[in-house]
Every structure is written in C-alpha cells, then in structure tokens.
Scaffold this active site. Structure first.
Site, PDB file in Angstrom:
ATOM      1  CG  HIS A  36      -1.895   1.080   1.332  1.00  0.00           C
ATOM      2  ND1 HIS A  36      -3.158   0.996   0.777  1.00  0.00           N
ATOM      3  CD2 HIS A  36      -1.818   2.302   1.907  1.00  0.00           C
ATOM      4  CE1 HIS A  36      -3.815   2.122   1.022  1.00  0.00           C
ATOM      5  NE2 HIS A  36      -3.026   2.934   1.705  1.00  0.00           N
ATOM      6  N   GLY A  50       0.742   0.120   8.869  1.00  0.00           N
ATOM      7  CA  GLY A  50       2.012   0.811   8.671  1.00  0.00           C
ATOM      8  C   GLY A  50       2.875   0.665   9.899  1.00  0.00           C
ATOM      9  CG  ASP A 109      -0.665   5.876   2.503  1.00  0.00           C
ATOM     10  OD1 ASP A 109      -1.817   5.728   2.030  1.00  0.00           O
ATOM     11  OD2 ASP A 109      -0.255   5.257   3.495  1.00  0.00           O
ATOM     12  CG  ASP A 157      -4.780   3.698   4.995  1.00  0.00           C
ATOM     13  OD1 ASP A 157      -3.892   3.448   5.828  1.00  0.00           O
ATOM     14  OD2 ASP A 157      -4.594   4.386   3.963  1.00  0.00           O
ATOM     15  N   GLY A 158      -5.317   3.301   8.594  1.00  0.00           N
ATOM     16  CA  GLY A 158      -5.112   4.282   9.664  1.00  0.00           C
ATOM     17  C   GLY A 158      -5.482   3.718  11.027  1.00  0.00           C
ATOM     18  N   GLY A 199      -2.935  11.985   6.256  1.00  0.00           N
ATOM     19  CA  GLY A 199      -1.826  12.935   6.207  1.00  0.00           C
ATOM     20  C   GLY A 199      -0.594  12.476   6.959  1.00  0.00           C
ATOM     21  CG  PHE A 200       0.591  13.567   9.731  1.00  0.00           C
ATOM     22  CD1 PHE A 200       1.833  14.112   9.443  1.00  0.00           C
ATOM     23  CD2 PHE A 200      -0.532  14.385   9.668  1.00  0.00           C
ATOM     24  CE1 PHE A 200       1.963  15.453   9.106  1.00  0.00           C
ATOM     25  CE2 PHE A 200      -0.421  15.731   9.330  1.00  0.00           C
ATOM     26  CZ  PHE A 200       0.837  16.267   9.049  1.00  0.00           C
ATOM     27  N   GLY A 201       1.254   9.062   9.434  1.00  0.00           N
ATOM     28  CA  GLY A 201       1.198   7.723   9.997  1.00  0.00           C
ATOM     29  C   GLY A 201       1.166   7.807  11.517  1.00  0.00           C
TER      30      GLY A 201
HETATM   31 ZN    ZN Z   1      -3.312   4.762   2.612  1.00  0.00          ZN
END
Ligand code: ZN
Length: 208
Positions: free
Chosen positions: A25, A189, A27, A167-168, A134-136
């Site tokens: 994946h 992630g 980003d 996601d997230g 916007g951020f991991g």
């Molecule tokens: Zn993503």
C-alpha cells in the site's frame, strides 16, 4: 510503505516481498489535499520495480484523475482516489477501469458511507480512513467500526462485489474488531514497521 525506513527502502520492500502481506500500500500526498507530502513518481518507480506484490496506490491528492496514465505505468493493481477529491467521481472510476486497473474509492472519517450508494456497484473496493489522512501513527477513530458495518450492509443490499479496506490506526486490537465488523483488507504501517519482528507482525495480522 509510509511507515517504512526511507533510507533503507529496498530492505523494507524485500521484507514485504518475503512476508504474508497480500498487497503493498502506497500513500501519495500532495500537501494540498492533505497537510503533508510523502513521495512522488521518482520514488514510486523504484518501489514498483522492487515490489513482488500487487500495488495498492492511495492518492491523497487533488485531481487524481490527471495521473491515471502514470499510476498505470507503475504496474498498479488498485488505484484508490478520495471521494472528497473527485467532483465527477463516476467518470473517474470509469477512467481507472478503462486504463485496466481496479478502482477504489476512499472516504475521510467525516464523509458518510451513504455518499457512495450510487456508485457502490461500480467500484472494486472502498477504503475507509480510520484516521484523518496525512500522517502515519495516529490513533484509531472508533466510529470507523460503525462505518464498516454500514458499508457491509450497503454492499450486501446492492449486490456489489466491492471489498472493504481500512487504513489508519490499524493494529492487532483494532484489526480484530474491524475484521469482525466486516472489513476484508487491513492497511498496517506503524504496526508492522515499528514491530521488533515485522514478519511476525504481518503474520499475526493475517491470522485475525
Ligand atoms: Zn493509505
């Protein structure tokens, strides 16, 4: 890949190639649609050349339709565009499929699932954000679980074959609840790249 070590990207891709992960994946951020910039095509080309798994490309950018040929050239399997970034979403979904890729549509935490009711049979996947993009490394927004259940209901009611991806904020604890709520695909992630043993972390997520 957003949480990978960018100074040793090849090592991290090699690890993913050997792992039980199904997709890689990516980003992509433009500093306009989201308040951050990640990486662009020069980096993506190297990642694509090394990746032995299908690419799931998540475009957090305005006017994503402009880059359909470039995303296709990477060998992308799934092109994910944001609902909030596409004025003519139906047209964009058609163009992605015409280019030979699978079409995914992503929803921000504040966008209701019902906004996709008129295109749900046209998409291959819906990606629900579990954090604001916007951020991991952000904390999971609990309401995402409600959205997964609503989306599962919409998919079943409509006869759509769309997969549900989240996601997230995905880790073992949230991942277990997301799968129970009806999620098909989990994007991890930090939960992978911050683990002492990333291969084992992927294995645990795969067996949820
Ligand atoms: Zn993503």
């Amino acid at each position: 890949m957003l949480s990978a070590d960018f100074s040793h990207l090849a090592d991290d891709i090699e690890m993913l190639n050997r792992s039980e992960a199904d997709w890689i994946h990516l980003d992509i951020m433009d500093g306009v649609f989201v308040p951050n910039i990640s990486f662009g095509f020069p980096v993506l080309k190297h990642v694509a050349a090394l990746a032995a798994k299908p690419l799931d490309v998540h475009l957090m950018i305005v006017e994503p339709q402009k880059f359909i040929p470039e995303i296709k050239d990477l060998g992308t399997m799934m092109m994910n565009v944001h609902y909030e970034a596409c004025v003519h979403l139906h047209r964009v979904i058609g163009a992605i499929k015409e280019a030979g890729m699978k079409a995914g549509v992503t929803l921000n935490p504040s966008t209701p699932v019902m906004m996709l009711s008129d295109v749900i049979r046209d998409v291959d996947l819906v990606l629900l954000m579990g954090v604001n993009p916007g951020f991991g490394g952000q904390k999971f927004i609990e309401h995402t679980l409600v959205k997964v259940r609503q989306l599962r209901e919409m998919i079943e009611r409509s006869g759509s074959g769309a997969l549900i991806e989240v996601d997230g904020g995905v880790n073992l604890a949230t991942g277990r609840r997301l799968v129970a709520a009806g999620a098909d695909v989990l994007v991890a992630g930090n939960a992978v790249f911050s683990a002492d043993d990333p291969l084992e972390a992927i294995h645990c997520l795969k067996t949820l």
